[in-house]
Design an enzyme around this catalytic site. Structure first.
Site, mmCIF file in Angstrom:
data_model
loop_
_atom_site.group_PDB
_atom_site.id
_atom_site.type_symbol
_atom_site.label_atom_id
_atom_site.label_comp_id
_atom_site.label_asym_id
_atom_site.label_seq_id
_atom_site.Cartn_x
_atom_site.Cartn_y
_atom_site.Cartn_z
ATOM 1 N N TYR A 438 42.085 40.890 31.883
ATOM 2 C CA TYR A 438 42.721 39.863 30.947
ATOM 3 C C TYR A 438 41.247 39.491 29.459
ATOM 4 C CZ TYR A 438 39.002 36.136 32.720
ATOM 5 O OH TYR A 438 38.130 35.399 33.581
ATOM 6 N N GLU A 439 41.644 39.638 28.459
ATOM 7 C CA GLU A 439 41.069 39.651 27.381
ATOM 8 C C GLU A 439 41.550 40.660 26.324
ATOM 9 O OE1 GLU A 439 41.507 36.994 25.881
ATOM 10 O OE2 GLU A 439 41.316 35.673 26.814
ATOM 11 N N GLY A 440 42.478 41.989 26.943
ATOM 12 C CA GLY A 440 42.426 42.746 26.312
ATOM 13 C C GLY A 440 41.725 43.794 28.021
#
Length: 591
Positions: A438-440
């Site tokens: 997550y978050e890229g």
């Protein structure tokens, strides 16, 4: 076992490896008193050990429950959150004009590691609130700030980031959530978002959602996305809570890890549309969202560090208690603790060294962010902003890779008991896995590093950083301390390999982009291993110069890192520069 914050290691990392002390002495932090750092971290460590760590397993086993759109968190969660906010922890780096303490991002980063190590599912909630605060403070109207920012800073209300949809994960431009402007200047938002962390919970009485949506006449792709503030409850003129907004949790995910953190499907529009308020300008939502995401990416990197340190502490304790086999050459009856076996020591050293390196990379990112906003000299601010941009994908990508590897080794050291849930080693392994996603995803971080950060200004930020690292290596070589072993040689070779790889990639970003992209992930690994080793060397040198009683320990730590991890830089250079054709041939093999 419970968690104990490694304050001495954290202070050495923050002040010397990450450069906080030098930045304070240079005047980049204004009148900030660096002497308070130890006191803040000591108090954070006590709260984490006493309140948050005991709830870690409780949350994992109990999870969360969704009933009629309402999420109930694990026993003890709401009370712990209340005590946490009452202690002022949510406001550490918040703007002073809205009730925050205005402390440096670097201090909050160290605290974030502590929350993540003690209870990563708990720490995830304020991590997103901090990102929401940052976006609102940077892009919100004065009216929105007046209504919402103080509550977010105090932690009385929490924030979310709502980006992902079933068809739009990493491809944000594919999102379909719609927003229509109303006569009163508000917007009605309809759509569904998935994987929304703490989208619904019972720890606060209001949740402030930051939602990406598309206006009817918006351009296609990411250029047509706007950001909206959508409260769970509307706020009356006197600040009290009003009507329930049309945004509800319609489902929760059953996950590999992070069981205590509610991951929700959020539905807007079942009752006419959620009322939202524009943040920033129409069709400029990605610029606003990246303010949130960059802050969150550092926070996720610190999650990796935190989980790694917790897994290491537990593995070390287990290795000293668990008896199995005999030390080489020992006679007599009875078994020895597995700590005596060289392979166990190797794994423990790898866990500790990589955790320390990831920690300093994250802290250095935070210091760069601080200097980019606090320094008086515009050039110093600009250079620091470039440094922060360069380090952010490594803080997120390298540190979460380390979190996963260290948690994996923690299970391995526990042996069969690591595969059994009751020891807790498996929970760290499960919890760590999402941080690389997550978050890229870490693949996206590597692409960002190669195509944007390395390529910016002809690689100026990279060359400046490598020159600084080379100066550190020269100090190691000049010390003539036999305790360093071949540290200087190994780090010098790693730097030379990284320099060659950086030049090779820089030439191909424009001329042969697929070749550059094929080598992006090994390049991030190479950069992280080299950077981490040099930063650990700077800490060891500082510990020796300061007469630190643990100086020998830090010298041994960087020696292990240099001789066991940084040495991979040469092989990674060959992977980047020689593997493009084999990656390109994948279609013939896989399809």
């Amino acid at each position: 076992m419970t968690y104990r914050a490694p304050i001495s290691d954290m202070l050495l990392s923050l002040n010397h490896g990450a450069g906080l002390k030098a930045a304070v002495e240079a005047g980049h932090y204004g009148d900030f008193d660096g002497d308070i750092v130890a006191a803040v971290l000591e108090e954070a460590g006590k709260f984490a050990s006493d309140v948050l760590a005991p709830l870690n397993k409780v949350g994992d086993e109990h999870g969360i429950k969704l009933d009629d759109g309402k999420v109930t968190t694990a026993p003890g969660w709401p009370d712990a959150y209340k005590r946490w906010t009452e202690g002022g922890w949510n406001a550490v780096s918040g703007p002073e004009g809205f009730g925050g303490q205005g402390l440096p991002v670097a201090i909050n980063a160290a605290c974030t590691e502590i929350w993540s190590a003690s209870n990563v599912a708990f720490g995830l909630c304020p991590l997103l609130t901090a990102s929401a605060m940052e976006a609102l403070d940077a892009h919100g109207s004065d009216e929105l700030k007046k209504i919402y920012l103080e509550k977010l800073v105090s932690g009385e209300w929490t924030g979310t980031m709502q980006l992902t949809e079933p068809q739009a994960g990493s491809d944000v431009g594919a999102l379909r959530t719609r927003a229509e402007k109303q006569a009163d200047g508000t917007y009605r938002i309809k759509g569904t978002k998935i994987f929304i962390t703490y989208g619904e919970h019972d720890m606060t009485d209001n949740i402030v959602h930051f939602v990406l949506a598309r206006l009817p006449d918006a351009p296609a792709g990411t250029k047509g996305i706007s950001l909206f503030l959508v409260p769970k409850f509307m706020v009356n003129e006197d600040g009290s809570l009003g009507a329930r907004n049309d945004i509800f949790a319609s489902g929760v995910e059953h996950k590999l890890g992070m069981h205590a953190s509610p991951t929700c499907t959020m539905t807007m529009g079942d009752h006419g549309g959620a009322i939202g308020f524009l943040v920033g300008e129409e069709n400029q939502g990605m610029r606003c969202m990246f303010t949130m995401m960059n802050q969150a990416r550092l926070g996720v990197g610190l999650e990796g560090v935190g989980v790694a340190d917790r897994a290491y502490q537990q593995a070390l304790a287990y290795a000293q208690e668990r008896k199995q086999g005999r030390a080489v050459g020992k006679t007599g009856d009875g078994s020895d603790a597995i700590f005596v076996h060289p392979d166990v020591k190797r794994m423990l050293m790898r866990m500790r060294a990589q955790t320390a390196a990831a920690r300093t990379i994250c802290y250095a990112t935070a210091v760069a962010i601080d200097v980019s906003t606090r320094a008086k000299d515009p050039k110093v601010r600009a250079d620091a902003a470039s440094r922060a941009a360069l380090l952010t994908p490594m803080a997120k990508g390298y540190s979460t890779d380390i979190g996963n590897e260290v948690a994996y080794l923690g299970v391995q050291i526990h042996g069969g008991m690591g595969f059994i849930e009751e020891t807790g080693a498996a929970q760290h392994y499960r919890d760590a896995r999402i941080t690389a996603i997550y978050e890229g995803t870490n693949g996206i971080q590597a692409i960002d590093l190669v195509t944007r950060k390395l390529a910016a200004n002809g690689g100026a930020a990279v060359w400046t950083l490598l020159d600084e690292l080379a100066a550190t290596v020269s100090q190691v070589e000049a010390s003539n301390d036999p305790a360093f072993g071949t540290t200087g040689v190994k780090l010098r070779e790693a730097l030379q390999a990284l320099t060659r790889t950086s030049k090779w990639l820089l030439e191909r970003v424009a001329s042969a982009p697929n070749e550059a992209l094929a080598g992006a992930t090994p390049y991030l690994q190479q950069f992280g291993a080299t950077l981490g080793g040099c930063m650990l060397a700077s800490e060891a040198l500082a510990a020796k110069a300061d007469g630190n009683t643990d100086a020998a320990r830090y010298v041994s730590l960087v020696r292990f890192f240099a001789e066991n991890i940084a040495v991979q830089a040469g092989a990674l250079e060959r992977t980047v520069t020689e593997s493009a054709e084999s990656v390109a041939a994948a279609d013939a093999v896989l399809l």
